[in-house]
Structure formats: structure tokens, C-alpha cells
Design an enzyme around this catalytic site. Sequence first.
Site, PDB file in Angstrom:
ATOM      1  N   LYS A 129      29.366  54.915  59.316  1.00 31.86           N
ATOM      2  CA  LYS A 129      30.517  53.983  58.797  1.00 31.86           C
ATOM      3  C   LYS A 129      31.657  54.490  59.663  1.00 31.86           C
ATOM      4  O   LYS A 129      31.636  55.331  60.417  1.00 31.86           O
ATOM      5  CB  LYS A 129      30.876  54.566  57.474  1.00 31.86           C
ATOM      6  CG  LYS A 129      31.704  53.712  56.622  1.00 31.86           C
ATOM      7  CD  LYS A 129      30.653  52.767  55.827  1.00 31.86           C
ATOM      8  CE  LYS A 129      31.455  51.742  55.215  1.00 31.86           C
ATOM      9  NZ  LYS A 129      30.658  50.860  54.355  1.00 31.86           N
ATOM     10  N   ASP A 169      33.472  45.662  55.759  1.00 34.80           N
ATOM     11  CA  ASP A 169      33.689  46.487  54.515  1.00 34.80           C
ATOM     12  C   ASP A 169      35.186  45.943  54.093  1.00 34.80           C
ATOM     13  O   ASP A 169      35.628  45.082  54.490  1.00 34.80           O
ATOM     14  CB  ASP A 169      33.691  48.010  54.575  1.00 34.80           C
ATOM     15  CG  ASP A 169      33.420  48.739  53.329  1.00 34.80           C
ATOM     16  OD1 ASP A 169      32.473  48.758  53.030  1.00 34.80           O
ATOM     17  OD2 ASP A 169      34.553  49.555  52.845  1.00 34.80           O
TER      18      ASP A 169
HETATM   19  P1  NDP Z   1      37.302  43.354  50.440  1.00 30.63           P
HETATM   20  O1  NDP Z   1      38.443  43.826  51.186  1.00 30.63           O
HETATM   21  O2  NDP Z   1      36.910  41.927  50.687  1.00 30.63           O
HETATM   22  O3  NDP Z   1      37.934  43.227  48.673  1.00 30.63           O
HETATM   23  C1  NDP Z   1      38.296  44.518  48.139  1.00 30.63           C
HETATM   24  C2  NDP Z   1      38.900  44.227  46.786  1.00 30.63           C
HETATM   25  O4  NDP Z   1      38.911  45.414  46.318  1.00 30.63           O
HETATM   26  C3  NDP Z   1      40.227  43.515  46.748  1.00 30.63           C
HETATM   27  O5  NDP Z   1      40.343  42.630  45.879  1.00 30.63           O
HETATM   28  C4  NDP Z   1      41.117  44.655  46.778  1.00 30.63           C
HETATM   29  O6  NDP Z   1      42.453  44.398  46.235  1.00 30.63           O
HETATM   30  C5  NDP Z   1      40.380  45.682  45.739  1.00 30.63           C
HETATM   31  N1  NDP Z   1      40.794  46.995  46.415  1.00 30.63           N
HETATM   32  C6  NDP Z   1      40.797  47.698  47.584  1.00 30.63           C
HETATM   33  N2  NDP Z   1      41.022  49.101  47.735  1.00 30.63           N
HETATM   34  C7  NDP Z   1      41.611  49.197  46.508  1.00 30.63           C
HETATM   35  C8  NDP Z   1      42.466  50.144  46.000  1.00 30.63           C
HETATM   36  N3  NDP Z   1      42.761  51.387  46.461  1.00 30.63           N
HETATM   37  N4  NDP Z   1      42.776  50.049  44.443  1.00 30.63           N
HETATM   38  C9  NDP Z   1      42.641  48.999  43.832  1.00 30.63           C
HETATM   39  N5  NDP Z   1      42.083  47.797  44.216  1.00 30.63           N
HETATM   40  C10 NDP Z   1      41.572  48.034  45.588  1.00 30.63           C
HETATM   41  O7  NDP Z   1      36.223  44.334  50.338  1.00 30.63           O
HETATM   42  P2  NDP Z   1      34.871  44.068  49.985  1.00 30.63           P
HETATM   43  O8  NDP Z   1      34.681  43.293  48.896  1.00 30.63           O
HETATM   44  O9  NDP Z   1      33.656  43.838  50.970  1.00 30.63           O
HETATM   45  O10 NDP Z   1      34.294  45.751  49.518  1.00 30.63           O
HETATM   46  C11 NDP Z   1      34.468  46.199  47.887  1.00 30.63           C
HETATM   47  C12 NDP Z   1      33.535  47.340  47.809  1.00 30.63           C
HETATM   48  O11 NDP Z   1      32.349  46.985  47.960  1.00 30.63           O
HETATM   49  C13 NDP Z   1      34.168  48.600  48.560  1.00 30.63           C
HETATM   50  O12 NDP Z   1      33.856  49.721  48.021  1.00 30.63           O
HETATM   51  C14 NDP Z   1      32.977  48.405  50.020  1.00 30.63           C
HETATM   52  O13 NDP Z   1      32.922  49.667  50.384  1.00 30.63           O
HETATM   53  C15 NDP Z   1      31.888  47.893  49.161  1.00 30.63           C
HETATM   54  N6  NDP Z   1      30.809  47.257  49.778  1.00 30.63           N
HETATM   55  C16 NDP Z   1      30.833  46.301  50.503  1.00 30.63           C
HETATM   56  C17 NDP Z   1      29.869  45.440  51.254  1.00 30.63           C
HETATM   57  C18 NDP Z   1      30.115  44.425  51.859  1.00 30.63           C
HETATM   58  O14 NDP Z   1      29.089  44.094  52.598  1.00 30.63           O
HETATM   59  N7  NDP Z   1      31.130  43.661  52.268  1.00 30.63           N
HETATM   60  C19 NDP Z   1      28.640  46.043  50.954  1.00 30.63           C
HETATM   61  C20 NDP Z   1      28.346  47.275  50.097  1.00 30.63           C
HETATM   62  C21 NDP Z   1      29.353  47.713  49.440  1.00 30.63           C
HETATM   63  P3  NDP Z   1      43.631  44.050  47.195  1.00 30.63           P
HETATM   64  O15 NDP Z   1      43.245  42.834  47.992  1.00 30.63           O
HETATM   65  O16 NDP Z   1      44.922  44.277  46.437  1.00 30.63           O
HETATM   66  O17 NDP Z   1      43.605  45.559  47.962  1.00 30.63           O
HETATM   67  O1  2IT Z   2      28.905  49.567  52.165  1.00 31.00           O
HETATM   68  C1  2IT Z   2      28.030  48.912  52.764  1.00 31.00           C
HETATM   69  O2  2IT Z   2      26.888  48.799  52.653  1.00 31.00           O
HETATM   70  C2  2IT Z   2      28.624  47.672  53.751  1.00 31.00           C
HETATM   71  N1  2IT Z   2      29.931  47.548  53.729  1.00 31.00           N
HETATM   72  C3  2IT Z   2      27.729  47.040  54.586  1.00 31.00           C
HETATM   73  C4  2IT Z   2      27.272  47.687  55.953  1.00 31.00           C
HETATM   74  C5  2IT Z   2      26.500  46.509  56.554  1.00 31.00           C
HETATM   75  O3  2IT Z   2      26.197  47.174  57.767  1.00 31.00           O
HETATM   76  O4  2IT Z   2      26.185  45.318  56.384  1.00 31.00           O
END
Ligand code: NDP
Ligand code: 2IT
Length: 446
Positions: A129, A169
Site C-alpha cells: 500500500k 484508493d
Molecule cells: P474515494 O476517495 O472515492 O471516496 C472516499 C469517500 O469517503 C468520500 O465520500 C469521502 O468524503 C469519505 N471519506 C474519506 N475520508 C474520510 C474521513 N476521514 N472522514 C469522513 N469521510 C471520509 O475513496 P474510495 O471510495 O476509493 O475508498 C473508500 C474506502 O474504501 C477506503 O477505506 C478505501 O481504503 C476502501 N477501498 C477502496 C477500494 C478501491 O478500489 N477504491 C478497494 C477496497 C477498499 P470526502 O470527499 O468528504 O472526503
Molecule cells: O484497498 C484496496 O483493496 C484497494 N484500494 C484496491 C487495491 C488494488 O490494487 O486494486
Amino acid sequence: MPITDSHLRAVHEEVLARNPAEPEFHQAVQEVLESLAPVVARHPQYVDAAIIQRICEPERQVIFRVPWVDDAGRVRLNRGFRVQFNSALGPYKGGLRFHPSANLGIVKFLGFEQIFKNSLTGMPIGGGKGGSDFDPKGKSDREVMSFCQSFMTELHRHIGEEVDVPAGDIGVGGREIGYLFGQYKRLSNRYESGAITGKGLTWGGSLVRTEATGYGTVYFTGEMLRARGESFDGKRVVVSGSGNVAIYAIEKVHQLGGTVVACSDSSGYLVDEDGIDLELLKEVKEVRRERVSAYAEHRGRLVTGGSIWDVPCDIALPSATQNELPEAGAAALVANGCRYVAEGANMPTTPEALRVLTGAGVAFAPGKAANAGGVATSALEMQQNASRDSWTFEHTEIRLAQIMKDIHDRCATTADEYGAPGDYVVGANISGFLRVADAMVALGVI
Ligand code: NDP
Ligand code: 2IT
């Protein structure tokens, strides 16, 4: 839950002592070690080979300076991280997070979780990561590009399709991946598609990767429902966040007959009793990059203060960030009749909240199982890149659905085998661990 086994307790104490001031990393390690007592009892070879100590220690950690120039001509400074945690199963694989809160402890917790998640997918990917405390919010495209180019100018020496394969992420989506891949291509003078995933469809990306994490979380939840003789049909669902994971979780819930009545961002939460209008949400968040308040100007109502977990629902999918579902939120969910929680985000549920949910008999899916569809589809993107092929949406989505079903079934079977029927946390931790541990034993002391 206390760690009772003496070997595991000693490892845990060593991890706390060697990694001070990293609370999220400590939390992620503790949650896995709590599950492993029956494993060390049954498989002494893992103790002999010091597998658990070694799995808690990253193979390599890189921290670097990222200077860049903003639109006003000022020099700005951020810090970059890449933690290459475990490569027993394949090249390091995991996303990059750009968020002001990103620090070494957070990147390590994410990298540690990624080892087990990637193992659960059954695919040949190790765990890693990275990220930066850079905040893309409010920055121009040119500033984001300047930052990404500087970040990659250092990172490029540490990655590659056989070495380490970053992706997105929080704060890293298609735009950032484009600038990062462009700079990698320029510096390496190679069109090495498999060095990064989450790419655009015209330059080596895979159909379904954008949707995969949210869709996968909902597929996993669908398997939990099916195992209990239920379905999404008619269910009220709350999804926290409104980013990549949340948006596509909402889309799939609606396709399967449920209704998502609330979502959020860091400014508050939005309730729309008629069901979130996904076209409007995508326009606000993906195109205009605005807050959920902009959605509430058209539909629903915005609540600032309070908690999204107060909204009554059958199913909750926390999909924003770590520790966003605290004990009080879990108590509110239970009081309002919620019976399923699946983590779209990484470690969104605090340990105290988890105790409340499991104590009340809520079916709970940990992120390393429920949100594995994103990285699994990244591995499908790597397969397509390696074979210079591109698959249809339908074919790729069928693969994703099958992977999520396999993960669900593997977690359920492993939980049964190790004396914790119905406990997906134990099932995910043990089954993710076993595959990595066996590979580490086979590869010797490295
Ligand atoms: P994005 O940046 O697309 O969206 C993040 C969302 O979470 C936004 O709505 C944001 O609000 C909110 N958020 C982030 N940080 C905070 C915080 N500290 N407090 C409150 N709200 C918060 O990210 P993703 O959707 O990609 O990721 C969301 C989660 O999913 C994370 O935990 C990530 O690690 C996990 N994840 C992502 C994957 C991927 O493929 N993208 C795969 C597996 C897991 P705001 O815009 O107001 O900050
Ligand atoms: O938390 C996760 O699994 C991710 N942000 C996606 C990682 C990836 O390599 O697609």
C-alpha cells in the site's frame, strides 16, 4: 477480545514495541492475531518458522519527499509512502491513498490488511500500500498532475509489473492514475501496462474495475443474505461515503432490488427516502467533484451533525474510511433493526462497535473479504494486460461475482473448520493467513 495464546501475545507485544505511535496498524494486527489461536495450536510449523513475526514486519518501506509547484508558482511539499508488505504470493499489490491524514501507520495498516485480502482472492498477488498526505480536494488538474508527476519520479524505481503494482484508493481515481501512469511510462520508456491498475479503458484498463469494489461488496452481502434464505429485494440499505466504493455499491443494491436511503461525505449525510438518485450523485461527485450538499439542493435532505448510523436500515455498508462506525453507531444500527453489516471500506468498524454487532447477532463481513472485489478485478486487469487482451463487461463481471462467492464460501467453511461457525472475521483472517503462511514456509527464511 484478549489474545490468550502465549506465542501470539508475545508477537503482539513485540509489534506494539517496535512500531510506536501507529494505532491503526496496531488495531489491524490485533484483529488478525485474535483469530489465529486455533491455527497456531493446529500448525506448530508456523511458530517454528516465525511466520507470524515475519508477516507483521513489512519486507520494505519507502518514505520520500514530494516537492511540486502550485498554480501560484509556490513550491509545495508533501510526503510519499510505499510499504511493500509481503510478496510470498506475487508482486506487491495495493492502492495509493492521497488524503491529508495519510501517515506511515495508516499506510501500514492498509498494507497489512491487503496481504490477507489479496490472499483471499486466490490470485497471485502479494500485499502492499502507499500514498501521500497530499489533498487533491480543491486543487486544479494542473496541480494534481504536477504532484502526481513528482510522486512518480521517486516511486517509479520501486514498482513494475513483476515487482509492485499500485492502484487507486481514497483520493486516487482515474485522473490521478492517468498522470501517474503517464509519468511512469515516460521515465521507464516502456509501455508497461501491468505496472499500474485502474487505468482508463483506452490505455490498458479493464471494464468493471471502476465498479468492482462496490459491486463486489454487494455481491458478498448477497451471498450472506442467500446463506440465510434472504435477498436484497425490498431491503433498506445505508451506505456511508459517496466516493468510488459507495457509488457503485449503491448502483448494485438498486439493481438487485434494494433501496439505498442514505449516503455521506465528510461534511454530513444525505437522506433520500425515495432512494438515492444515482445519476445525480455521479454528476455531483464524479463530474463536478462537489459535496453531497449539492445533491441536497435537488433532492433529499442533508444532515450535518449526528450520524448516518441513526438512519434505520436492514443492511449497512460502511464505505468511507477507517473507524467511521463507532460503538454508538453500532448500537443505533442494532436498536433500529439492522441485521447485516459488510465493510466496503478498510477497517471502518471499531473493535468496540464490532463487539456490539456480533453480540446482537448481526451478520458481519470484514473488509478484507467484502471489499476484495476491487483488487481482484485489478488482478483481472493484470491478466488482460499480460495477454494483450480485453474482456467484455459481462465476462469480467461474471468473474468478479464468482470470486466474491468463492471468498464468501471459503470464509464460511474455514470458520466452521476452526470452531467459529458464522464468524466471517475468523474465517477471513484464518483462510487469508493460511495461503500466505504456506507459501512463506515453502520459500524459506527470506
Ligand atoms: P474515494 O476517495 O472515492 O471516496 C472516499 C469517500 O469517503 C468520500 O465520500 C469521502 O468524503 C469519505 N471519506 C474519506 N475520508 C474520510 C474521513 N476521514 N472522514 C469522513 N469521510 C471520509 O475513496 P474510495 O471510495 O476509493 O475508498 C473508500 C474506502 O474504501 C477506503 O477505506 C478505501 O481504503 C476502501 N477501498 C477502496 C477500494 C478501491 O478500489 N477504491 C478497494 C477496497 C477498499 P470526502 O470527499 O468528504 O472526503
Ligand atoms: O484497498 C484496496 O483493496 C484497494 N484500494 C484496491 C487495491 C488494488 O490494487 O486494486
